[in-house]
Design an enzyme around this catalytic site. Structure first.
Site, PDB file in Angstrom:
ATOM      1  N   ASP A  50       0.835  -1.202   0.000  1.00 33.27           N
ATOM      2  CA  ASP A  50       0.000   0.000   0.000  1.00 33.27           C
ATOM      3  C   ASP A  50       0.871   1.255   0.000  1.00 33.27           C
ATOM      4  O   ASP A  50       1.689   1.433   0.889  1.00 33.27           O
ATOM      5  CB  ASP A  50      -0.881  -0.006   1.264  1.00 33.27           C
ATOM      6  CG  ASP A  50      -1.802   1.197   1.331  1.00 33.27           C
ATOM      7  OD1 ASP A  50      -2.926   1.104   0.825  1.00 33.27           O
ATOM      8  OD2 ASP A  50      -1.376   2.242   1.882  1.00 33.27           O
ATOM      9  N   TYR A  55       2.482   9.974  -0.050  1.00 31.68           N
ATOM     10  CA  TYR A  55       3.631   9.443   0.709  1.00 31.68           C
ATOM     11  C   TYR A  55       4.949   9.768   0.011  1.00 31.68           C
ATOM     12  O   TYR A  55       6.020   9.561   0.578  1.00 31.68           O
ATOM     13  CB  TYR A  55       3.525   7.918   0.902  1.00 31.68           C
ATOM     14  CG  TYR A  55       2.266   7.413   1.567  1.00 31.68           C
ATOM     15  CD1 TYR A  55       1.403   8.273   2.232  1.00 31.68           C
ATOM     16  CD2 TYR A  55       1.931   6.063   1.527  1.00 31.68           C
ATOM     17  CE1 TYR A  55       0.232   7.803   2.823  1.00 31.68           C
ATOM     18  CE2 TYR A  55       0.778   5.581   2.123  1.00 31.68           C
ATOM     19  CZ  TYR A  55      -0.064   6.447   2.754  1.00 31.68           C
ATOM     20  OH  TYR A  55      -1.220   5.963   3.334  1.00 31.68           O
ATOM     21  N   LYS A  84      -2.994   5.922  -4.098  1.00 28.05           N
ATOM     22  CA  LYS A  84      -4.140   6.787  -3.788  1.00 28.05           C
ATOM     23  C   LYS A  84      -3.993   8.161  -4.428  1.00 28.05           C
ATOM     24  O   LYS A  84      -2.882   8.664  -4.579  1.00 28.05           O
ATOM     25  CB  LYS A  84      -4.252   6.970  -2.264  1.00 28.05           C
ATOM     26  CG  LYS A  84      -4.109   5.688  -1.474  1.00 28.05           C
ATOM     27  CD  LYS A  84      -4.302   5.883   0.011  1.00 28.05           C
ATOM     28  CE  LYS A  84      -3.926   4.623   0.774  1.00 28.05           C
ATOM     29  NZ  LYS A  84      -2.496   4.487   1.066  1.00 28.05           N
ATOM     30  N   HIS A 117      -7.925   9.379  -1.470  1.00 26.89           N
ATOM     31  CA  HIS A 117      -7.272   9.359  -0.150  1.00 26.89           C
ATOM     32  C   HIS A 117      -8.036  10.140   0.916  1.00 26.89           C
ATOM     33  O   HIS A 117      -8.049   9.788   2.080  1.00 26.89           O
ATOM     34  CB  HIS A 117      -5.864   9.955  -0.308  1.00 26.89           C
ATOM     35  CG  HIS A 117      -4.871   9.491   0.699  1.00 26.89           C
ATOM     36  ND1 HIS A 117      -3.528   9.448   0.454  1.00 26.89           N
ATOM     37  CD2 HIS A 117      -5.006   9.042   1.961  1.00 26.89           C
ATOM     38  CE1 HIS A 117      -2.890   8.999   1.510  1.00 26.89           C
ATOM     39  NE2 HIS A 117      -3.772   8.751   2.448  1.00 26.89           N
TER      40      HIS A 117
HETATM   41  C1  1BO Z   1      -3.772  11.496   5.950  1.00 22.24           C
HETATM   42  C2  1BO Z   1      -3.012  10.272   5.535  1.00 22.24           C
HETATM   43  C3  1BO Z   1      -3.451   9.058   6.249  1.00 22.24           C
HETATM   44  C4  1BO Z   1      -2.679   7.812   5.891  1.00 22.24           C
HETATM   45  O1  1BO Z   1      -2.877   7.349   4.616  1.00 22.24           O
END
Ligand code: 1BO
Length: 290
Positions: A50, A55, A84, A117
């Site tokens: 994931d 990120y 995402k 997301h």
């Molecule tokens: C706001 C990001 C949370 C983790 O994916």
């Protein structure tokens, strides 16, 4: 619970299989850190990875996946890869571009799962419903073209889901939520399941004081498992797909050893209701400053 290994699966609403544990990469730094962590996870049996545009490690994650496939001889279909859509890219046109950019960065032909997301980005706060509807349309088209094999949501609450359902032709298949001790989100998980979604739980170990919690230490002693293993097992028994993250190989291996013990129901409830852990706040998506 019939899961007995990292390759045990749930079945998504479209019939595709999703492994019951995923390897999380949130806060794994782009470059060697994310690359080595993902490669180590894959070498140690994880088949579900994931990541997210936010990120900022899609490139390293993709490189590790491709190197692993080349070295192992496994086929792409044996892996399950998620990324995402981030907040700047909501809306139809921007989402189309974001999907293609993620595929390019990760050097993949398709993604097994693509999630919105965050339901209500600051940039779209006065038109989030319309922006999500546009993003979803772009995702549906990419699904029809075979670029995305499943579609889902992350951090969506009931009203965000209901709003999306007004225009969606394909119903969301996953809701990825923060699910950790003291923050089980049972009501939202149940609502999402009733709408046909599988739950994924990010941050299964939470943060804050989980590791110094007296209750968690007592459970660790009772079951003869680490606190991380208790958290991951608890998440599985909650019916969520835990997404544990680590950049240390010994912990990556340890975190996968959660299939040979079972927590009692009363202990699951105790973990769900823990307080005072000072876990990072599960932000309200309608008020977050991003
Ligand atoms: C706001 C990001 C949370 C983790 O994916």
């Amino acid at each position: 619970m019939e899961f007995n290994s990292l390759t045990s699966t749930y079945t998504l609403a479209n019939g595709n299989k999703i492994p019951c544990v995923g390897f999380g990469t949130w806060q794994s730094e782009d470059g060697d850190e994310a690359y080595n962590a993902v490669l180590s996870a894959l070498k140690n049996g994880y088949r579900h990875i994931d990541t997210a545009t936010a990120y900022e490690n899609e490139e390293s994650v993709g490189r590790a996946i491709n190197d692993f496939l080349r070295e192992s001889g496994l086929s792409r279909s044996e892996l399950f890869i998620t990324t995402k859509l981030w907040n700047a890219d909501h809306g139809y046109e921007a989402t189309k571009k974001a999907i293609d950019l993620s595929l390019k960065k990760m050097n993949l032909d398709y993604l097994d799962l693509y999630l919105i997301h965050w339901p209500n980005p600051l940039k779209f706060r006065d038109c989030w419903e319309e922006a999500n509807a546009g993003s979803w349309k772009a995702m549906e088209e990419a699904y029809d073209e075979g670029k995305l094999r499943a579609l889902g949501l992350s951090n969506f609450r009931q009203h965000h889901i209901e709003a999306l359902e007004k225009t969606a032709k394909i119903a969301p298949m996953v809701n990825q939520l923060m699910v950790c001790p003291g923050q089980a989100q049972r009501e939202l998980c149940e609502f999402s399941r009733k709408r046909g979604m599988i739950i994924e739980g990010y941050s299964p170990m939470g943060t804050g004081k989980i590791f110094s919690s007296e209750e968690m230490q007592a459970l660790s002693k009772k079951y003869g498992r680490t606190i991380a293993q208790i958290c991951i097992r608890w998440s599985l028994q909650e019916g969520a797909i835990p997404l544990p993250k680590s950049v240390h190989e010994e912990r990556i291996i340890e975190n996968a050893k959660v299939f040979d013990f079972e927590l009692e129901k009363s202990d699951c409830d105790l973990i769900a209701g823990l307080t005072g852990l000072e876990i990072r706040q599960n932000r309200n998506p309608d008020e977050a400053p991003f």
